[in-house]
Write an enzyme that holds these catalytic residues in place. Structure first.
Site, PDB file in Angstrom:
ATOM      1  N   GLY A 143       6.172  -9.365 -14.296  1.00 21.28           N
ATOM      2  CA  GLY A 143       7.310  -8.817 -13.914  1.00 21.28           C
ATOM      3  C   GLY A 143       8.540  -9.066 -12.837  1.00 21.28           C
ATOM      4  O   GLY A 143       8.580 -10.600 -12.711  1.00 21.28           O
TER       5      GLY A 143
ATOM      6  N   CYS B  82       5.574 -14.051  -6.871  1.00 23.69           N
ATOM      7  CA  CYS B  82       6.624 -13.576  -7.007  1.00 23.69           C
ATOM      8  C   CYS B  82       7.459 -15.310  -7.850  1.00 23.69           C
ATOM      9  O   CYS B  82       7.423 -15.575  -7.569  1.00 23.69           O
ATOM     10  CB  CYS B  82       7.238 -13.210  -5.693  1.00 23.69           C
ATOM     11  N   LEU B  83       8.233 -14.964  -9.039  1.00 23.83           N
ATOM     12  CA  LEU B  83       9.273 -15.602  -9.055  1.00 23.83           C
ATOM     13  C   LEU B  83      10.419 -16.560  -8.230  1.00 23.83           C
ATOM     14  O   LEU B  83      10.276 -17.767  -8.606  1.00 23.83           O
ATOM     15  CB  LEU B  83       9.774 -15.408 -10.591  1.00 23.83           C
TER      16      LEU B  83
ATOM     17  N   HIS C 225      11.269  -5.282  -4.513  1.00 26.76           N
ATOM     18  CA  HIS C 225      12.337  -6.112  -4.876  1.00 26.76           C
ATOM     19  C   HIS C 225      13.470  -5.316  -4.429  1.00 26.76           C
ATOM     20  O   HIS C 225      14.708  -5.558  -4.601  1.00 26.76           O
ATOM     21  CB  HIS C 225      12.363  -6.678  -6.189  1.00 26.76           C
TER      22      HIS C 225
ATOM     23  N   GLN D 228      16.597 -10.294  -8.604  1.00 28.68           N
ATOM     24  CA  GLN D 228      16.054 -11.144  -8.828  1.00 28.68           C
ATOM     25  C   GLN D 228      16.888 -12.873  -9.556  1.00 28.68           C
ATOM     26  O   GLN D 228      16.608 -14.275  -9.847  1.00 28.68           O
ATOM     27  CB  GLN D 228      14.718 -12.135  -8.986  1.00 28.68           C
TER      28      GLN D 228
ATOM     29  N   HIS E  49       5.417  -4.233  -7.008  1.00 30.22           N
ATOM     30  CA  HIS E  49       5.894  -5.366  -6.272  1.00 30.22           C
ATOM     31  C   HIS E  49       7.385  -4.886  -6.673  1.00 30.22           C
ATOM     32  O   HIS E  49       8.563  -5.742  -6.021  1.00 30.22           O
ATOM     33  CB  HIS E  49       5.248  -6.204  -6.710  1.00 30.22           C
ATOM     34  N   GLU E  50       7.752  -4.705  -8.036  1.00 30.43           N
ATOM     35  CA  GLU E  50       8.741  -5.189  -8.462  1.00 30.43           C
ATOM     36  C   GLU E  50       9.788  -3.844  -7.516  1.00 30.43           C
ATOM     37  O   GLU E  50      11.060  -4.036  -7.458  1.00 30.43           O
ATOM     38  CB  GLU E  50       8.740  -4.352  -9.923  1.00 30.43           C
TER      39      GLU E  50
HETATM   40 NI    NI Z   1       8.732 -10.603  -7.421  1.00 32.53          NI
END
Ligand code: NI
Length: 190
Positions: free
Chosen positions: A45, A98-99, A144, A50, A140-141
């Protein structure tokens, strides 16, 4: 085009992202760039903040989880202006990453059933009830877009234990195989 991903500590990750309309400039190109960036960094995701865009859009492709969660439809999806209208069921823990926070994985507790309303990549309105790992990735997304990170949801003792690692990530003291923007990276003096 693969975009750089902003790291923990970047101010855009803490903003409440803004809704867009169907005339948002170069929307299809941006969605395509989001997928390129997500796949290049092996994420399931990616949310627009991000990549330093403060808009309410995220993409997912949770198909790497297909073996563990065979009952769910986990493929490519785009969520624009999403709204989680209901979360229900018995909370369950799952080890999230998380990236924007490389190499940190922690258990996060969330509810398993989510009702979400959103617009897809063609700006068609959709309302869906999702469960399990698919709900998890979406939650999760979605966080953000609200300026929330998974490390905000972990046990406070664990948060203390990873504080230094989070500080190192913000300073760029970490190796990743994808391009990142580190908010506290000190420029080398020549
Ligand atoms: Ni994330």
């Amino acid at each position: 085009m693969i975009l750089p991903i902003v790291a923990y500590g970047h101010p855009t990750l803490r903003k409440h992202a803004e809704e867009i309309d169907r005339n948002y400039p170069d929307l299809q190109q941006f969605i395509s760039d989001m997928f390129d960036t997500m796949y290049a960094s092996h994420g399931v995701g990616l949310a627009a903040p991000q990549v330093n865009r403060n808009i309410r859009l995220f993409v997912i492709d949770a198909s790497p989880y297909a073996e563990d969660f065979p009952q769910e439809a986990l493929g490519k999806k785009v969520f624009i202006n999403p709204r989680i209208v209901e979360e229900a069921g018995e909370e369950w823990a799952f080890n999230e990453g998380c990236l924007s926070i490389p190499e940190v994985r922690e258990d996060v507790v969330r509810k398993p059933n989510v009702k979400i309303e959103y617009y897809d990549e063609n700006f068609e309105f959709r309302s869906e009830v999702v469960t399990g790992i698919l709900a998890r990735v979406i939650q999760h997304e979605y966080d953000h877009l609200e300026g929330v990170l998974f490390v905000d949801r972990i046990n406070p003792l664990r948060k203390v234990m990873i504080k230094r690692r989070l500080g190192d990530i913000a300073k760029g003291i970490i190796k990743t195989d994808y391009r990142m923007i580190f908010p506290l990276l000190k420029k080398k003096v020549m």
